[in-house]
Design an enzyme around this catalytic site. Structure first.
Site, PDB file in Angstrom:
ATOM      1  N   HIS A 105      20.332   7.881 -39.325  1.00  0.00           N
ATOM      2  CA  HIS A 105      19.015   7.589 -38.758  1.00  0.00           C
ATOM      3  C   HIS A 105      18.081   8.785 -38.943  1.00  0.00           C
ATOM      4  CE1 HIS A 105      21.174   4.323 -36.664  1.00  0.00           C
ATOM      5  NE2 HIS A 105      19.983   3.733 -36.598  1.00  0.00           N
ATOM      6  N   LYS A 109      15.613  10.521 -33.616  1.00  0.00           N
ATOM      7  CA  LYS A 109      16.467   9.688 -32.758  1.00  0.00           C
ATOM      8  C   LYS A 109      17.097  10.526 -31.645  1.00  0.00           C
ATOM      9  CE  LYS A 109      19.911   6.004 -32.869  1.00  0.00           C
ATOM     10  NZ  LYS A 109      19.143   5.220 -31.891  1.00  0.00           N
TER      11      LYS A 109
HETATM   12  N1  LIG Z   1      17.678  -2.734 -30.675  1.00  0.00           N
HETATM   13  C1  LIG Z   1      17.068  -2.511 -31.838  1.00  0.00           C
HETATM   14  O1  LIG Z   1      17.004  -3.384 -32.719  1.00  0.00           O
HETATM   15  C2  LIG Z   1      16.414  -1.179 -32.072  1.00  0.00           C
HETATM   16  C3  LIG Z   1      16.471  -0.234 -31.091  1.00  0.00           C
HETATM   17  N2  LIG Z   1      15.780   0.918 -31.224  1.00  0.00           N
HETATM   18  C4  LIG Z   1      15.782   1.792 -30.052  1.00  0.00           C
HETATM   19  O2  LIG Z   1      14.525   1.646 -29.398  1.00  0.00           O
HETATM   20  C5  LIG Z   1      14.155   2.842 -28.760  1.00  0.00           C
HETATM   21  C6  LIG Z   1      12.766   3.245 -29.206  1.00  0.00           C
HETATM   22  O3  LIG Z   1      12.762   3.531 -30.580  1.00  0.00           O
HETATM   23  P1  LIG Z   1      11.447   4.105 -31.301  1.00  0.00           P
HETATM   24  O4  LIG Z   1      10.274   3.234 -31.045  1.00  0.00           O
HETATM   25  O5  LIG Z   1      11.862   4.396 -32.694  1.00  0.00           O
HETATM   26  O6  LIG Z   1      11.248   5.475 -30.510  1.00  0.00           O
HETATM   27  P2  LIG Z   1       9.890   6.270 -30.265  1.00  0.00           P
HETATM   28  O7  LIG Z   1      10.291   7.635 -29.800  1.00  0.00           O
HETATM   29  O8  LIG Z   1       9.018   6.172 -31.477  1.00  0.00           O
HETATM   30  O9  LIG Z   1       9.195   5.467 -29.083  1.00  0.00           O
HETATM   31  C7  LIG Z   1       9.622   5.527 -27.731  1.00  0.00           C
HETATM   32  C8  LIG Z   1       8.386   5.586 -26.871  1.00  0.00           C
HETATM   33  O10 LIG Z   1       8.746   5.436 -25.503  1.00  0.00           O
HETATM   34  C9  LIG Z   1       7.790   6.191 -24.779  1.00  0.00           C
HETATM   35  N3  LIG Z   1       8.120   6.383 -23.371  1.00  0.00           N
HETATM   36  C10 LIG Z   1       8.585   7.489 -22.739  1.00  0.00           C
HETATM   37  N4  LIG Z   1       8.688   7.257 -21.405  1.00  0.00           N
HETATM   38  C11 LIG Z   1       8.284   5.975 -21.216  1.00  0.00           C
HETATM   39  C12 LIG Z   1       8.160   5.157 -20.060  1.00  0.00           C
HETATM   40  N5  LIG Z   1       8.470   5.582 -18.835  1.00  0.00           N
HETATM   41  N6  LIG Z   1       7.737   3.860 -20.235  1.00  0.00           N
HETATM   42  C13 LIG Z   1       7.427   3.399 -21.468  1.00  0.00           C
HETATM   43  N7  LIG Z   1       7.491   4.160 -22.584  1.00  0.00           N
HETATM   44  C14 LIG Z   1       7.926   5.421 -22.455  1.00  0.00           C
HETATM   45  C15 LIG Z   1       7.691   7.482 -25.596  1.00  0.00           C
HETATM   46  O11 LIG Z   1       6.536   8.232 -25.227  1.00  0.00           O
HETATM   47  C16 LIG Z   1       7.619   6.919 -27.003  1.00  0.00           C
HETATM   48  O12 LIG Z   1       6.286   6.647 -27.415  1.00  0.00           O
HETATM   49  C17 LIG Z   1      15.267   3.840 -29.085  1.00  0.00           C
HETATM   50  O13 LIG Z   1      16.202   3.852 -28.021  1.00  0.00           O
HETATM   51  C18 LIG Z   1      15.925   3.249 -30.333  1.00  0.00           C
HETATM   52  O14 LIG Z   1      17.263   3.633 -30.461  1.00  0.00           O
HETATM   53  C19 LIG Z   1      15.055   1.203 -32.335  1.00  0.00           C
HETATM   54  C20 LIG Z   1      14.999   0.320 -33.347  1.00  0.00           C
HETATM   55  C21 LIG Z   1      15.687  -0.944 -33.314  1.00  0.00           C
HETATM   56  O1  LIG Z   2      16.625   4.673 -33.109  1.00  0.00           O
HETATM   57  C1  LIG Z   2      16.495   3.868 -34.067  1.00  0.00           C
HETATM   58  O2  LIG Z   2      15.609   4.016 -34.923  1.00  0.00           O
HETATM   59  C2  LIG Z   2      17.396   2.728 -34.145  1.00  0.00           C
HETATM   60  N1  LIG Z   2      18.188   2.496 -33.132  1.00  0.00           N
HETATM   61  C3  LIG Z   2      19.080   1.410 -32.967  1.00  0.00           C
HETATM   62  C4  LIG Z   2      20.477   1.914 -32.725  1.00  0.00           C
HETATM   63  O3  LIG Z   2      20.654   2.943 -32.025  1.00  0.00           O
HETATM   64  O4  LIG Z   2      21.431   1.292 -33.198  1.00  0.00           O
HETATM   65  C5  LIG Z   2      18.958   0.357 -34.020  1.00  0.00           C
HETATM   66  C6  LIG Z   2      18.471   0.799 -35.358  1.00  0.00           C
HETATM   67  O5  LIG Z   2      19.538   1.242 -36.134  1.00  0.00           O
HETATM   68  C7  LIG Z   2      17.351   1.811 -35.299  1.00  0.00           C
END
Ligand SMILES: NC(=O)C1=CN([C@@H]2O[C@H](COP(=O)(O)OP(=O)(O)OC[C@H]3O[C@@H](n4cnc5c(N)ncnc54)[C@H](O)[C@@H]3O)[C@@H](O)[C@H]2O)C=CC1
Ligand SMILES: O=C(O)C1=N[C@H](C(=O)O)C[C@H](O)C1
Length: 233
Positions: A130, A134
């Site tokens: 990743h 992350k």
């Molecule tokens: N389940 C899935 O398919 C996927 C899961 N993810 C997960 O999603 C999460 C977010 O990923 P990204 O958008 O890439 O991260 P990112 O770091 O770009 O965005 C996270 C956002 O949450 C904000 N944040 C912090 N405190 C907060 C609060 N109290 N309330 C709302 N927002 C708050 C941060 O300021 C930041 O803008 C990670 O845990 C990642 O692992 C990411 C991609 C796919």
């Molecule tokens: O943090 C990410 O970007 C992603 N997080 C998810 C994970 O922890 O599996 C899903 C995806 O791979 C992207």
């Protein structure tokens, strides 16, 4: 649908694009320290950070708003979220990965683990790659893959990060600039190896899956997974 985005980072912004294209309205874009009334939304989609995910989900369930959670790294509170959802008779879907491709990959992984369960000459390894921002390791997807192996292969009962141990599925986590998410499951013997890989070109698949899950969840009561939404597995 009126959608609340809880977390307006990389994923929040990708989800906004897909949701608008599918005719939805974004009524809340909550990020760190935002003030909002969650009751303005028909459904909430949380892609925030591990330390706030459970609090965001609780806010939704306590106010009767169904919630889709994509945030990873908060599994220690998952059972509490399930209990709260049942207590409030709410709607909740959580997935480590919302993309169709990865959900197919999850099923292939379980089937391969079953086939390998009697073939002692093969040993499994998982790798996830990743982007460098992350916060959690291993990825939620790698943990789901490891659990799929543990449930279907008697030689494994836990996973271990960046190390080796008896009965443990070893996971290696790599961080490389701009990689959206790549997962590899590899079975190695002295003679050959078999490898399955999922590589996301971008975040569109995760975002589309989350919006489809939100559309599916509205009007339903209970705790669901992407298998329920996609009808696979
Ligand atoms: N389940 C899935 O398919 C996927 C899961 N993810 C997960 O999603 C999460 C977010 O990923 P990204 O958008 O890439 O991260 P990112 O770091 O770009 O965005 C996270 C956002 O949450 C904000 N944040 C912090 N405190 C907060 C609060 N109290 N309330 C709302 N927002 C708050 C941060 O300021 C930041 O803008 C990670 O845990 C990642 O692992 C990411 C991609 C796919
Ligand atoms: O943090 C990410 O970007 C992603 N997080 C998810 C994970 O922890 O599996 C899903 C995806 O791979 C992207």
């Amino acid at each position: 649908m009126n959608i609340a985005l809880l977390g307006y980072g990389k994923m929040g912004k990708a989800i906004e694009q897909i949701a608008l294209k599918r005719g939805h309205t974004i009524v809340i874009k909550a990020d760190i320290d935002s003030v909002y009334n969650i009751k303005d939304a028909d459904v909430a989609i949380d892609f925030s950070i591990p330390s706030v995910a459970f609090s965001n989900i609780s806010t939704c369930l306590n106010n009767g708003v169904p919630v889709v959670s994509g945030t990873t790294g908060w599994l220690q509170d998952y059972d509490k979220a399930v209990a709260l959802c049942h207590e409030k008779k709410g709607g909740f879907i959580s997935a480590s990965n919302f993309s169709l491709g990865v959900n197919i990959f999850f099923e292939l992984n379980k089937n391969l683990a079953k086939m390998m369960s009697t073939l002692k000459q093969y040993h499994v390894d998982l790798e996830e790659i990743h982007h460098t921002q992350k916060l959690d390791a291993p990825s939620g997807t790698a943990i789901s893959l490891a659990n799929g192996i543990i449930e279907n292969h008697p030689d494994y009962d836990k996973w271990i990060l960046d190390s080796k141990a008896d009965n443990a599925v070893p996971i290696v986590a790599k961080r490389i600039e701009n990689v959206p998410g790549t997962h590899t499951v590899r079975y190695e013997s002295d003679i050959d190896f078999i490898e399955m890989k999922h590589h996301a070109h971008n975040r569109e698949g995760f975002a589309l899956g989350a919006v489809i899950a939100a559309e599916w969840l509205v009007g339903k009561t209970g705790v669901f997974t992407m298998n329920d939404v996609l009808n696979i597995g």
